[in-house]
Motif scaffolding. Structure first.
Motif, PDB file in Angstrom:
ATOM      1  N   ARG A  21       0.875  -1.182   0.000  1.00 52.64           N
ATOM      2  CA  ARG A  21       0.000   0.000   0.000  1.00 52.64           C
ATOM      3  C   ARG A  21       0.897   1.212   0.000  1.00 52.64           C
ATOM      4  N   VAL A  22       0.602   2.127  -0.882  1.00 48.91           N
ATOM      5  CA  VAL A  22       1.485   3.276  -1.050  1.00 48.91           C
ATOM      6  C   VAL A  22       0.713   4.567  -0.848  1.00 48.91           C
ATOM      7  N   SER A  23       1.165   5.349   0.093  1.00 49.95           N
ATOM      8  CA  SER A  23       0.570   6.663   0.278  1.00 49.95           C
ATOM      9  C   SER A  23       1.338   7.644  -0.605  1.00 49.95           C
ATOM     10  N   VAL A  24       0.640   8.293  -1.522  1.00 51.62           N
ATOM     11  CA  VAL A  24       1.335   9.165  -2.472  1.00 51.62           C
ATOM     12  C   VAL A  24       1.285  10.639  -2.059  1.00 51.62           C
ATOM     13  N   THR A  25       0.538  10.934  -1.016  1.00 55.00           N
ATOM     14  CA  THR A  25       0.511  12.305  -0.500  1.00 55.00           C
ATOM     15  C   THR A  25      -0.054  12.285   0.912  1.00 55.00           C
ATOM     16  N   ASP A  26       0.319  13.259   1.723  1.00 56.37           N
ATOM     17  CA  ASP A  26      -0.326  13.371   3.042  1.00 56.37           C
ATOM     18  C   ASP A  26      -1.458  14.396   2.994  1.00 56.37           C
ATOM     19  N   ARG A  27      -1.610  15.048   1.846  1.00 54.54           N
ATOM     20  CA  ARG A  27      -2.626  16.099   1.736  1.00 54.54           C
ATOM     21  C   ARG A  27      -3.992  15.537   1.389  1.00 54.54           C
ATOM     22  N   CYS A  28      -5.009  16.313   1.696  1.00 57.21           N
ATOM     23  CA  CYS A  28      -6.370  15.864   1.418  1.00 57.21           C
ATOM     24  C   CYS A  28      -7.281  17.073   1.315  1.00 57.21           C
ATOM     25  N   THR A  81      -2.967   5.059  -1.987  1.00 55.57           N
ATOM     26  CA  THR A  81      -3.796   5.724  -1.006  1.00 55.57           C
ATOM     27  C   THR A  81      -3.133   7.025  -0.572  1.00 55.57           C
ATOM     28  N   GLY A  82      -3.591   7.592   0.521  1.00 53.00           N
ATOM     29  CA  GLY A  82      -3.021   8.862   0.974  1.00 53.00           C
ATOM     30  C   GLY A  82      -3.334   9.051   2.447  1.00 53.00           C
ATOM     31  N   ASP A 138      -5.364   0.748  24.390  1.00 51.23           N
ATOM     32  CA  ASP A 138      -3.973   0.316  24.425  1.00 51.23           C
ATOM     33  C   ASP A 138      -3.416   0.324  23.020  1.00 51.23           C
ATOM     34  N   GLY A 139      -2.133   0.407  22.914  1.00 51.00           N
ATOM     35  CA  GLY A 139      -1.492   0.325  21.605  1.00 51.00           C
ATOM     36  C   GLY A 139      -1.829   1.526  20.748  1.00 51.00           C
ATOM     37  N   GLN A 140      -2.196   2.630  21.388  1.00 55.90           N
ATOM     38  CA  GLN A 140      -2.583   3.804  20.609  1.00 55.90           C
ATOM     39  C   GLN A 140      -1.398   4.367  19.839  1.00 55.90           C
ATOM     40  N   MET A 141      -1.681   4.764  18.603  1.00 60.07           N
ATOM     41  CA  MET A 141      -0.629   5.303  17.764  1.00 60.07           C
ATOM     42  C   MET A 141      -0.804   6.807  17.642  1.00 60.07           C
ATOM     43  N   SER A 142       0.300   7.520  17.678  1.00 54.58           N
ATOM     44  CA  SER A 142       0.187   8.961  17.546  1.00 54.58           C
ATOM     45  C   SER A 142       0.152   9.369  16.073  1.00 54.58           C
ATOM     46  N   ARG A 143       0.512   8.426  15.182  1.00 49.79           N
ATOM     47  CA  ARG A 143       0.518   8.709  13.760  1.00 49.79           C
ATOM     48  C   ARG A 143      -0.874   8.990  13.233  1.00 49.79           C
ATOM     49  N   HIS A 144      -0.984   9.856  12.247  1.00 52.50           N
ATOM     50  CA  HIS A 144      -2.272  10.028  11.587  1.00 52.50           C
ATOM     51  C   HIS A 144      -2.400   8.983  10.490  1.00 52.50           C
ATOM     52  N   MET A 145      -3.650   8.550  10.294  1.00 49.55           N
ATOM     53  CA  MET A 145      -3.923   7.558   9.255  1.00 49.55           C
ATOM     54  C   MET A 145      -3.488   8.076   7.888  1.00 49.55           C
ATOM     55  N   SER A 146      -3.618   9.384   7.691  1.00 49.14           N
ATOM     56  CA  SER A 146      -3.284   9.947   6.388  1.00 49.14           C
ATOM     57  C   SER A 146      -1.788   9.849   6.116  1.00 49.14           C
ATOM     58  N   HIS A 147      -1.002   9.628   7.190  1.00 47.48           N
ATOM     59  CA  HIS A 147       0.437   9.517   7.000  1.00 47.48           C
ATOM     60  C   HIS A 147       0.800   8.126   6.486  1.00 47.48           C
ATOM     61  N   THR A 148       0.297   7.122   7.185  1.00 51.11           N
ATOM     62  CA  THR A 148       0.613   5.746   6.761  1.00 51.11           C
ATOM     63  C   THR A 148      -0.254   5.292   5.598  1.00 51.11           C
ATOM     64  N   GLY A 149      -1.403   5.921   5.462  1.00 50.74           N
ATOM     65  CA  GLY A 149      -2.321   5.479   4.393  1.00 50.74           C
ATOM     66  C   GLY A 149      -3.166   4.333   4.928  1.00 50.74           C
ATOM     67  N   GLY A 150      -4.487   4.508   4.920  1.00 56.05           N
ATOM     68  CA  GLY A 150      -5.364   3.517   5.553  1.00 56.05           C
ATOM     69  C   GLY A 150      -5.401   2.216   4.797  1.00 56.05           C
TER      70      GLY A 150
END
Ligand code: SAM
Ligand code: SF4
Length: 336
Positions: A19-26, A70-71, A324-336
């Motif tokens: 899965r490839v995120s091609v941008t963090d923008r939306c 994705t993005g 638990d296991g909460q991630m600080s990353r935004h989904m838009s960064h890793t790509g859902g």
């Protein structure tokens, strides 16, 4: 190291899905995904389209057979069709089985035809509600009609559309059958996703939003006969068939069902970081080896080393009434 060996992780899972995120923008700001005033990355941090091509082509050489783009929102990246056209060459050569994308649908009216021409056959469109006001509330910036027009265009272009809806307690619970009927009428599959503890809403908010798919499934079973399907689409979704309509409904349950044992995927961020698991912080920077030389040997090495670090599974868990296991990353960064 055998340079032709396929990518196999330490738990004997073959890595065939990238899965490839091609941008963090939306162009949307969905409440469970982004904050209203997101800080986006400086452009120079992003992989260029040429670098994305090189990156994906290398993964394909190493055995990846399916690419999901994705993005962020992939269709807001400038000139993104250039990248799709480059990936089409792999489809034409038979080295890639599937090229697909996950989109919020806002730009589909413009891009449906070119995507179909680039060899895309199926797309996922994220849509949580068919109510205009609720749509504006959950996406903050989105307009429902624009997405509906996009879906029309996609179907007209011959793309198979699957709808992904995040199950949100007190928000779209009352639309379960409306969404199901709407998808049935348009011959679209429908998948529900449990909300994951990402982004920056507090834990309490996230717990309030959590609508277990076990409950959702039980409600469906009141009206329909559900048959569990063995089919997998290379993703974490489990499917049931509604016998009365023949329709498939998917469930992505990262929290109430652990699907890690069959995980065949890794995720590349728009800055070239490879996440081996959505729910773990382990990642490898592939941008440095990519930029370090014109040949791909360093990159291939870095990919193999990264795959060797793929963890067994993730730790998301709402069961103790705390996230638990909460991630600080935004989904838009890793790509859902
Ligand atoms: N912008 C595109 C879209 O919305 O389809 C692609 C990127 S978006 C991050 C991919 C998927 O992640 C969407 O279906 C979205 O609903 C889902 N998503 C985002 N944040 C989520 C969360 N906290 N929990 C569960 N799903 C989430
Ligand atoms: Fe954008 Fe998709 Fe995140 Fe919504 S879920 S804010 S559309 S990236």
């Amino acid at each position: 190291m055998d340079q032709t060996a396929p990518l196999i992780d330490p738990f004997q899972r073959a890595i065939t899905y990238l899965r490839v995120s091609v941008t963090d923008r939306c162009d949307f700001r969905c409440v469970y995904c982004m904050s209203e005033n997101m800080q986006f990355l400086p452009k120079k941090e992003l992989l260029t389209l040429e670098e994305l091509d090189r990156m994906c082509s290398t993964f394909i050489r190493l055995g990846v057979r399916k690419l999901r783009i994705t993005g962020g929102e992939p269709l807001v990246r400038r000139d993104i069709m250039t990248f799709f056209q480059a990936m089409k060459l792999h489809l034409d050569a038979g080295t890639l089985d599937e090229l697909t994308l996950t989109t919020n649908g806002s730009q589909l009216a413009r891009f449906a035809e070119p995507l179909a021409a680039a060899g895309v056959k199926r797309i996922n469109v994220s849509l949580d509600t068919l109510d205009e006001a609720k749509f504006a509330e959950v996406t903050r910036w989105g307009r429902l009609q624009q997405v509906l027009n996009g879906i029309d265009a996609a179907q007209a272009a011959g793309l198979r559309v699957k709808i992904n809806a995040v199950a949100l307690k007190g928000f779209n619970e009352d639309e379960l059958f409306t969404l199901q009927e709407w998808c049935a009428a348009r011959d679209m599959d429908l998948t529900f996703i449990e909300v994951m503890p990402m982004g920056d809403l507090g834990n309490e908010d996230r717990l309030d939003q959590y609508w277990s798919l076990k409950d959702l499934r039980a409600r469906l079973a009141v009206r329909f006969t559900l048959t569990d399907l063995a089919m997998r689409t290379g993703g974490p979704a489990r499917y049931v068939q509604l016998e009365e309509t023949g329709q498939k409904i998917g469930f992505i349950t990262p929290l109430s069902h652990n699907f890690c044992e069959s995980c065949n995927r890794v995720r590349l961020t728009c800055t070239g970081q490879l996440y081996m698991c959505l729910g773990q912080e382990d990642m490898a920077d592939l941008r440095a080896p990519l930029r370090a030389s014109e040949g791909d040997a360093l990159l291939e090495d870095a990919i193999r080393r990264a795959i060797n670090l793929k963890p067994k599974g993730h730790d998301f868990d709402y069961s103790r009434q705390a996230v638990d296991g909460q991630m600080s990353r935004h989904m838009s960064h890793t790509g859902g």
